[in-house]
Design an enzyme around this catalytic site. Sequence first.
Site, mmCIF file in Angstrom:
data_model
loop_
_atom_site.group_PDB
_atom_site.id
_atom_site.type_symbol
_atom_site.label_atom_id
_atom_site.label_comp_id
_atom_site.label_asym_id
_atom_site.label_seq_id
_atom_site.Cartn_x
_atom_site.Cartn_y
_atom_site.Cartn_z
ATOM 1 N N LYS A 151 0.869 -1.180 0.000
ATOM 2 C CA LYS A 151 0.000 0.000 0.000
ATOM 3 C C LYS A 151 0.905 1.230 0.000
ATOM 4 C CE LYS A 151 -4.302 1.586 2.044
ATOM 5 N NZ LYS A 151 -5.019 1.785 0.793
ATOM 6 N N GLU A 184 -9.396 -6.225 -8.675
ATOM 7 C CA GLU A 184 -10.060 -5.482 -7.605
ATOM 8 C C GLU A 184 -10.546 -4.172 -8.203
ATOM 9 O OE1 GLU A 184 -7.380 -4.178 -4.472
ATOM 10 O OE2 GLU A 184 -5.737 -3.922 -5.879
HETATM 11 N N1 PMP Z 1 -7.967 -2.224 -2.856
HETATM 12 C C1 PMP Z 1 -7.377 -1.012 -2.954
HETATM 13 C C2 PMP Z 1 -6.607 -0.684 -4.172
HETATM 14 C C3 PMP Z 1 -7.518 -0.075 -1.904
HETATM 15 O O1 PMP Z 1 -6.934 1.133 -1.988
HETATM 16 C C4 PMP Z 1 -8.294 -0.420 -0.763
HETATM 17 C C5 PMP Z 1 -8.505 0.581 0.350
HETATM 18 N N2 PMP Z 1 -7.411 0.689 1.174
HETATM 19 C C6 PMP Z 1 -8.873 -1.705 -0.709
HETATM 20 C C7 PMP Z 1 -8.685 -2.573 -1.770
HETATM 21 C C8 PMP Z 1 -9.660 -2.139 0.498
HETATM 22 O O2 PMP Z 1 -8.789 -2.436 1.557
HETATM 23 P P1 PMP Z 1 -9.213 -2.248 3.076
HETATM 24 O O3 PMP Z 1 -10.394 -3.115 3.318
HETATM 25 O O4 PMP Z 1 -8.023 -2.680 3.865
HETATM 26 O O5 PMP Z 1 -9.536 -0.802 3.263
#
Ligand code: PMP
Length: 292
Positions: A151, A184
């Site tokens: 991330k 995603e």
């Molecule tokens: N995919 C991406 C690319 C994201 O930026 C996020 C948000 N952080 C998610 C999925 C969802 O992840 P999370 O449930 O940890 O917020």
Amino acid sequence: MAQLIYLNGELVERERAVVSVYDHGLLYGDGVFEGIRAYHGRVFRLDEHIKRLERSARAIMLDLPLSHQELVEATVETCRANNIHDGYIRLVVTRGEGDLGLDPRKCPEPTVIIIAANIQLYPPEIYEKGLSLITCSTRRNSPSSLDPGIKSLNYLNNILAKIECTNAGVVEGIMLTNSGMVSECTGDNIFIVMGDELITPPVEAGILDGITRAAVIELARDEGIPVREKLFPITDVYTADECFLTGTAAELVPVIEVDARIVGDGKPGAMTKRLLNRFRELTNSEGTPIYE
Ligand code: PMP
């Protein structure tokens, strides 16, 4: 009350919370971050978020200047200083100030930022009506170039896809892997329901290992719903019985249309609603307390 931002160990007023124009987070997107939620005076899955931040930092060889416990405490302290009960927290660690070259060795001190703000929720009607999505033509980064599991502050890939969504008049879009399978969305993970089975792309496909995704998988297994992590083509989304997205900001949001094709019966499905209810129970009942 003035908003207080955590910046390198101090709580400073928003106007004074500034970083150098030589910060490599700004110059190169060289850094990592987390988006975290607080519900009813508790921070949801804080440990998992800090662990993911630590993994992301390690993947880019960034030494975090704070220990796990110190990061937990700094996050909670920033929430407390801003009187946050229900809010959104942004935790950012950049490579820090360097020179104009790429070399991270020129950045001796990482910059640590924590912003805790009152949340701007998704409009409640999208949970009742469901979202329309498109498939974006921008493909998700290949794990062999920049692993989407990290991330990092390098979100340009997702931003290009988000611009496609905005141009098409929708708020989210599906991104495919380089081999054309569903990965995603620009800021959310994706699930489909086929028969009694819940299906989502595996982390190895090159997606963010979402904290909400993991919570929903746990809840589904607990409900006796079979969960399968496997790659699938976009056609499977068109023909699915149900589809929903998960994310810290979105929580669990139903999808009713993709590329102008109706998914399921065009309404949030039964399994989606059941899991959303279970997820809300979870966020109402667990978390790291901000106020002891
Ligand atoms: N995919 C991406 C690319 C994201 O930026 C996020 C948000 N952080 C998610 C999925 C969802 O992840 P999370 O449930 O940890 O917020």
